[in-house]
Design a protein around this motif. Sequence first.
Motif, PDB file in Angstrom:
ATOM      1  N   TRP A 178       0.805  -1.213   0.000  1.00 35.38           N
ATOM      2  CA  TRP A 178       0.000   0.000   0.000  1.00 35.38           C
ATOM      3  C   TRP A 178       0.843   1.270   0.000  1.00 35.38           C
ATOM      4  N   ASP A 179       2.134   1.159   0.305  1.00 40.89           N
ATOM      5  CA  ASP A 179       2.989   2.342   0.218  1.00 40.89           C
ATOM      6  C   ASP A 179       3.038   2.897  -1.205  1.00 40.89           C
ATOM      7  N   ALA A 180       2.777   2.049  -2.193  1.00 40.85           N
ATOM      8  CA  ALA A 180       2.800   2.508  -3.589  1.00 40.85           C
ATOM      9  C   ALA A 180       1.667   3.470  -3.901  1.00 40.85           C
ATOM     10  N   LEU A 181       0.673   3.582  -3.002  1.00 38.90           N
ATOM     11  CA  LEU A 181      -0.349   4.603  -3.204  1.00 38.90           C
ATOM     12  C   LEU A 181       0.245   6.003  -3.141  1.00 38.90           C
ATOM     13  N   LEU A 182       1.372   6.156  -2.466  1.00 41.25           N
ATOM     14  CA  LEU A 182       2.059   7.435  -2.481  1.00 41.25           C
ATOM     15  C   LEU A 182       2.425   7.831  -3.904  1.00 41.25           C
ATOM     16  N   VAL A 183       2.855   6.851  -4.684  1.00 41.95           N
ATOM     17  CA  VAL A 183       3.183   7.099  -6.082  1.00 41.95           C
ATOM     18  C   VAL A 183       1.910   7.325  -6.892  1.00 41.95           C
ATOM     19  N   ALA A 184       0.951   6.436  -6.718  1.00 36.66           N
ATOM     20  CA  ALA A 184      -0.260   6.493  -7.541  1.00 36.66           C
ATOM     21  C   ALA A 184      -1.031   7.786  -7.342  1.00 36.66           C
ATOM     22  N   LEU A 185      -1.039   8.319  -6.115  1.00 41.98           N
ATOM     23  CA  LEU A 185      -1.823   9.506  -5.808  1.00 41.98           C
ATOM     24  C   LEU A 185      -0.995  10.783  -5.795  1.00 41.98           C
ATOM     25  N   ALA A 186       0.270  10.689  -6.176  1.00 46.84           N
ATOM     26  CA  ALA A 186       1.131  11.875  -6.161  1.00 46.84           C
ATOM     27  C   ALA A 186       0.609  12.921  -7.141  1.00 46.84           C
ATOM     28  N   PRO A 187       0.242  14.122  -6.676  1.00 45.31           N
ATOM     29  CA  PRO A 187      -0.261  15.134  -7.610  1.00 45.31           C
ATOM     30  C   PRO A 187       0.768  15.543  -8.646  1.00 45.31           C
ATOM     31  N   ALA A 188       2.051  15.569  -8.263  1.00 44.53           N
ATOM     32  CA  ALA A 188       3.089  15.967  -9.223  1.00 44.53           C
ATOM     33  C   ALA A 188       3.224  14.967 -10.360  1.00 44.53           C
ATOM     34  N   LEU A 189       2.923  13.701 -10.098  1.00 45.52           N
ATOM     35  CA  LEU A 189       2.974  12.715 -11.180  1.00 45.52           C
ATOM     36  C   LEU A 189       1.891  13.002 -12.214  1.00 45.52           C
ATOM     37  N   ALA A 190       0.681  13.268 -11.744  1.00 49.36           N
ATOM     38  CA  ALA A 190      -0.410  13.556 -12.681  1.00 49.36           C
ATOM     39  C   ALA A 190      -0.125  14.817 -13.490  1.00 49.36           C
ATOM     40  N   LEU A 191       0.470  15.828 -12.850  1.00 47.19           N
ATOM     41  CA  LEU A 191       0.682  17.109 -13.514  1.00 47.19           C
ATOM     42  C   LEU A 191       1.833  17.073 -14.518  1.00 47.19           C
ATOM     43  N   THR A 192       2.850  16.262 -14.266  1.00 51.49           N
ATOM     44  CA  THR A 192       4.068  16.314 -15.088  1.00 51.49           C
ATOM     45  C   THR A 192       4.288  15.087 -15.964  1.00 51.49           C
ATOM     46  N   ALA A 193       3.405  14.100 -15.893  1.00 51.35           N
ATOM     47  CA  ALA A 193       3.665  12.820 -16.559  1.00 51.35           C
ATOM     48  C   ALA A 193       3.845  12.947 -18.060  1.00 51.35           C
ATOM     49  N   THR A 194       3.116  13.863 -18.690  1.00 53.25           N
ATOM     50  CA  THR A 194       3.171  13.964 -20.153  1.00 53.25           C
ATOM     51  C   THR A 194       3.858  15.242 -20.625  1.00 53.25           C
ATOM     52  N   ILE A 195       4.685  15.840 -19.781  1.00 53.69           N
ATOM     53  CA  ILE A 195       5.485  16.976 -20.231  1.00 53.69           C
ATOM     54  C   ILE A 195       6.618  16.508 -21.130  1.00 53.69           C
ATOM     55  N   ASN A 196       7.204  15.374 -20.791  1.00 61.11           N
ATOM     56  CA  ASN A 196       8.373  14.874 -21.504  1.00 61.11           C
ATOM     57  C   ASN A 196       8.342  13.350 -21.424  1.00 61.11           C
ATOM     58  N   TRP A 197       9.457  12.715 -21.699  1.00 64.49           N
ATOM     59  CA  TRP A 197       9.493  11.260 -21.781  1.00 64.49           C
ATOM     60  C   TRP A 197      10.195  10.609 -20.580  1.00 64.49           C
ATOM     61  N   ASP A 198      10.298  11.313 -19.456  1.00 69.49           N
ATOM     62  CA  ASP A 198      11.049  10.813 -18.313  1.00 69.49           C
ATOM     63  C   ASP A 198      10.477   9.537 -17.714  1.00 69.49           C
ATOM     64  N   LEU A 199       9.190   9.297 -17.865  1.00 65.92           N
ATOM     65  CA  LEU A 199       8.581   8.114 -17.253  1.00 65.92           C
ATOM     66  C   LEU A 199       9.173   6.813 -17.777  1.00 65.92           C
ATOM     67  N   LEU A 200       9.741   6.814 -18.974  1.00 72.24           N
ATOM     68  CA  LEU A 200      10.380   5.603 -19.480  1.00 72.24           C
ATOM     69  C   LEU A 200      11.554   5.210 -18.584  1.00 72.24           C
ATOM     70  N   ALA A 201      12.434   6.155 -18.295  1.00 71.05           N
ATOM     71  CA  ALA A 201      13.574   5.872 -17.429  1.00 71.05           C
ATOM     72  C   ALA A 201      13.118   5.561 -16.013  1.00 71.05           C
ATOM     73  N   VAL A 202      12.075   6.249 -15.535  1.00 65.27           N
ATOM     74  CA  VAL A 202      11.574   6.000 -14.182  1.00 65.27           C
ATOM     75  C   VAL A 202      11.024   4.584 -14.077  1.00 65.27           C
TER      76      VAL A 202
END
Length: 505
Positions: A178-202
């Motif tokens: 359940w600690d992964a909910l920190l990732v799933a609910l992170a507001p910064a993830l929703a806001l920045t996910a499609t600015i660039n292609w960093d999620l591939l490396a992440v």
Amino acid sequence: MPSAEERSVYQDRPDVRPTRRDSVAASGSELIGGPSGRWARRGGSGLLTPVRVVALVAIGMFALGMAQKMPCYNWAWFRGTSSQYTHACYSDIPHLYLGRGFSEGLLPYFDRLPGDMEYLEYPVLTGLFMQVASWLNLSDGSMQDQERMYWMVNAAMLMICTAVIAVCVARTHRRRPWDALLVALAPALALTATINWDLLAVALTAAAMLMWSRGRPMAFGILVGLATAAKLYPVFLLGPLFLLCWRAGKWREFATAVLGAAGAWLVVNLPVMLFAPEGWKKFYTFSQERTVDFGSFWLIITQRTGEPLEVESVNTYATLLMLLACAGLAALTLCAPRRPRFAQLVFLVVAAFILTNKVYSPQYVLWLIPLAALARPRWRDFLIWQACEVMYFLGIWMYLAYTTSEKHQGLPTEGYQAAIAVHLLGTLYLCGVVVRDILMPERDGVRQDGSDDPSGGVLDGAADVFVLGRAAHPAGTAAQAVEGPRVEWGTPQSQGSGTGPQASA
């Protein structure tokens, strides 16, 4: 030799419920009916297991982030400059479809680009990701329609990366999905996910962390090598691993990981290095030649003094600061009363790189989100940091709106400097509580249930063979002079319960 799965000390223990240990999580759970009771079904069976729930929540938050970009998708990307900033929905993806030759069918690294940027300035695996998305872009309408479709195709591929990240984080700490909910609910993830292609490396880095936690150093190394072929920062994982393996004497595993990383990186890069050397090195030369840019404390210095900083000087000073931070982490690792957890050190070294770098793009926060969830799974501290990052996200777009509009509507320079300071202080705060957990391991939430290092793989429960300072002679524990100081902090997994140090932390 039994596998990590077979000799795990966690498989017979119940999952840790954050709502029972974290007051913020307990309060937040009231929105969905309150904390689970002791008769609640464990996550090993049923349709909605913790891992599946986390993945679905992450996909849902990603979709909300896509909805936040709709004003730009509909019109703001294509009408003037400041509109995409005032709506805080900017993305590199549609602009680079045209600006980097994908709309003309140019091949990254091999074909020279028109304009100031001669070749694609991204690492090879990210370039491949961008190229595949352009091949999947089947739109034959206007250029605006093609750019929209290119962003949509990339968003779909990045959504898959988001699900991978959520699943990997949920499974890295076996008893703490359940600690992964920190990732799933992170507001910064929703806001920045499609600015660039960093999620591939992440995503590749999160998968690497999972593989190391399962005692698979070769798979870990291969994934780190692939992640480094997509973005530079994942190579820093090898530094903390070196220090921890030094303290625990796990040299074979470390060497296996390094060989895997080097081999995977070469497999991806070598063909481009040989057949398009000028295009291949553009990423590295661009990184060196890039001037002081948004989000860094170097920009505050430049703006406050009114004097531009020489690129060579900033590169030198930033490198020195990073080396000092690494030296501090080395001292912390070898002198801490108990060997730090792998995720803690990885978070600290990546955060040090972000803090000392000469540029901080808004999407760089994605690098830290999964690591923060593993290093410090406490909702209060995580949300404080996320609030700072959201303020910076809004600050940079309002500043750009101010500088690009004739009416200067937005955030002036002093306000943007304050936003940078908020970002820096938020990251430093989270680093501070992680360092405190290392120096005072009894305050580490992951270790309070008797665990040692759930993400540590072969390091989990291993005895120390080399320590320095007071750690070599902890109270109540006699140091053993066998191949250097030896401290029996952990109980080997195959011999005991792996409940942590024998001496009080």
